[in-house]
Design an enzyme around this catalytic site. Structure first.
Site, mmCIF file in Angstrom:
data_model
loop_
_atom_site.group_PDB
_atom_site.id
_atom_site.type_symbol
_atom_site.label_atom_id
_atom_site.label_comp_id
_atom_site.label_asym_id
_atom_site.label_seq_id
_atom_site.Cartn_x
_atom_site.Cartn_y
_atom_site.Cartn_z
ATOM 1 N N TYR A 145 0.838 -1.210 0.000
ATOM 2 C CA TYR A 145 0.000 0.000 0.000
ATOM 3 C C TYR A 145 0.869 1.255 0.000
ATOM 4 O O TYR A 145 0.618 2.199 -0.758
ATOM 5 C CB TYR A 145 -0.904 -0.033 1.232
ATOM 6 C CG TYR A 145 -1.801 1.167 1.387
ATOM 7 C CD1 TYR A 145 -2.988 1.263 0.665
ATOM 8 C CD2 TYR A 145 -1.476 2.197 2.269
ATOM 9 C CE1 TYR A 145 -3.820 2.362 0.818
ATOM 10 C CE2 TYR A 145 -2.303 3.288 2.420
ATOM 11 C CZ TYR A 145 -3.476 3.379 1.697
ATOM 12 O OH TYR A 145 -4.305 4.468 1.846
ATOM 13 N N LYS A 149 1.028 4.214 -2.895
ATOM 14 C CA LYS A 149 0.666 5.609 -2.609
ATOM 15 C C LYS A 149 1.826 6.562 -2.905
ATOM 16 O O LYS A 149 1.623 7.674 -3.402
ATOM 17 C CB LYS A 149 0.222 5.745 -1.145
ATOM 18 C CG LYS A 149 -1.170 5.192 -0.875
ATOM 19 C CD LYS A 149 -2.244 6.049 -1.507
ATOM 20 C CE LYS A 149 -3.636 5.652 -1.078
ATOM 21 N NZ LYS A 149 -4.682 6.489 -1.705
#
Length: 323
Positions: A145, A149
């Protein structure tokens, strides 16, 4: 969303529009913070699968936005991240690339994407600030993740340098509020605790908190974040991201957060910390100095008040809340 008639010079498309932050922006806009020249379009995964380039492009061609608030993401708490790092990486990279490239192809004037403080290096000095994003690997528990990002920041810079696009990103600290995901297994720490307290109170059992309760976090109320998103969309001109957070002095421990929820829900049972469960990162203190240079007078909702409002919303909407 119904608004007064008149020319709409801005068509603002919000991806992930039915999630925690999207709902908060909807509320803030509806409660009087919207402007007559703005038309707000809140879309969800029901409107398009953003992992599909074709569906994303069709969504943009249908709505022809001038501005985008990009909130859509595959998200989850610590334990879901540990289990599914590859899934978090692949899905989020596809979503972000499709949204940003469709925005570029459709001539969108500005995109504001939502990052997370978990993107920062695991080994760092505190407080972390906007210049430190790429200074080392993120925490191993959620590297998929986090790297996905981070790539939004890389793409924003690329679109600006190659095409002059005003694409930027915000980095909120731990967000909570009404319409959160209150799932105990896969949700974030605060909504998970709220659900646990609710159930413990119903059953008359003890409340078990995973971990030692010692890790420190800065929590931002979703409605405060929504107001800051409007400011970034309208006023913030940098491509470099900006941290949206309460001050370092407002950091609270997981134990203090649990205590605030216990108080808000009037829970009288026993509180137990299960120290066999992982704590995750001990702290990730973020500096809001850049935000304060722009908005020295911004008033954040006091933590206990925000917790109280969130607990009241969850109790009132228990049947339909995400959990």
């Amino acid at each position: 969303m119904t608004e007064a008639a008149g020319p709409k010079s801005k068509r603002i498309l919000v991806t992930g529009g039915t999630g925690l932050v999207g709902r908060a922006i909807q509320k803030v806009v509806a409660d009087g913070e919207g402007r007559p020249d703005e038309e707000w379009l809140f879309v969800s995964s029901k409107d398009a699968d953003l992992t599909s380039a074709a569906e994303t492009k069709a969504l943009f061609e249908k709505h022809k936005p001038t501005h985008v608030v990009h909130l859509a993401a595959m998200v989850g708490g610590l334990f879901k991240n540990i289990r599914c790092n590859l899934d978090f990486w692949r899905r989020n990279v596809h979503i972000n690339d499709n949204v940003l490239h469709s925005a570029y192809e459709c001539g969108v004037q500005k995109v504001v994407s939502c990052l997370s403080t978990c993107i920062f290096p695991d080994k760092t000095t505190y407080p972390i600030d906007e210049t430190m994003i790429h200074n080392g690997p993120p925490h191993s528990s959620n590297f998929g993740y986090s790297y996905a990002k981070r790539m939004i920041d890389v793409q924003n810079r690329g679109y600006f340098e190659q095409h002059g696009c005003r694409f930027t990103a915000v980095i909120p600290t731990n967000i909570f509020g009404p319409h959160d995901n209150f799932n105990i297994e896969d949700g974030h720490v605060l909504p998970g605790l709220i659900h646990k307290v609710y159930l413990a109170k119903q059953s008359g059992s003890a409340l078990t908190v995973w971990g030692t309760g010692k890790p420190q976090r800065q929590f931002i109320y979703s409605l405060d974040l929504a107001r800051l998103f409007l400011w970034v969309l309208r006023e913030y001109e940098e491509v470099e991201p900006i941290i949206l957070s309460v001050g370092e002095e407002d950091e609270v421990s997981i134990k203090e957060a649990a205590d605030a929820i216990v108080e808000a829900m009037d829970f009288k049972g026993e509180l137990i910390f299960d120290t066999t469960k992982a704590d995750g990162q001990f702290k990730k203190t973020a500096s809001n100095a850049k935000l304060r240079r722009y908005l020295p007078g911004f008033q954040f909702t006091p933590f206990k008040q925000a917790v109280q409002e969130t607990c009241a919303w969850f109790s009132a909407n228990y049947a339909s809340a995400r959990k």
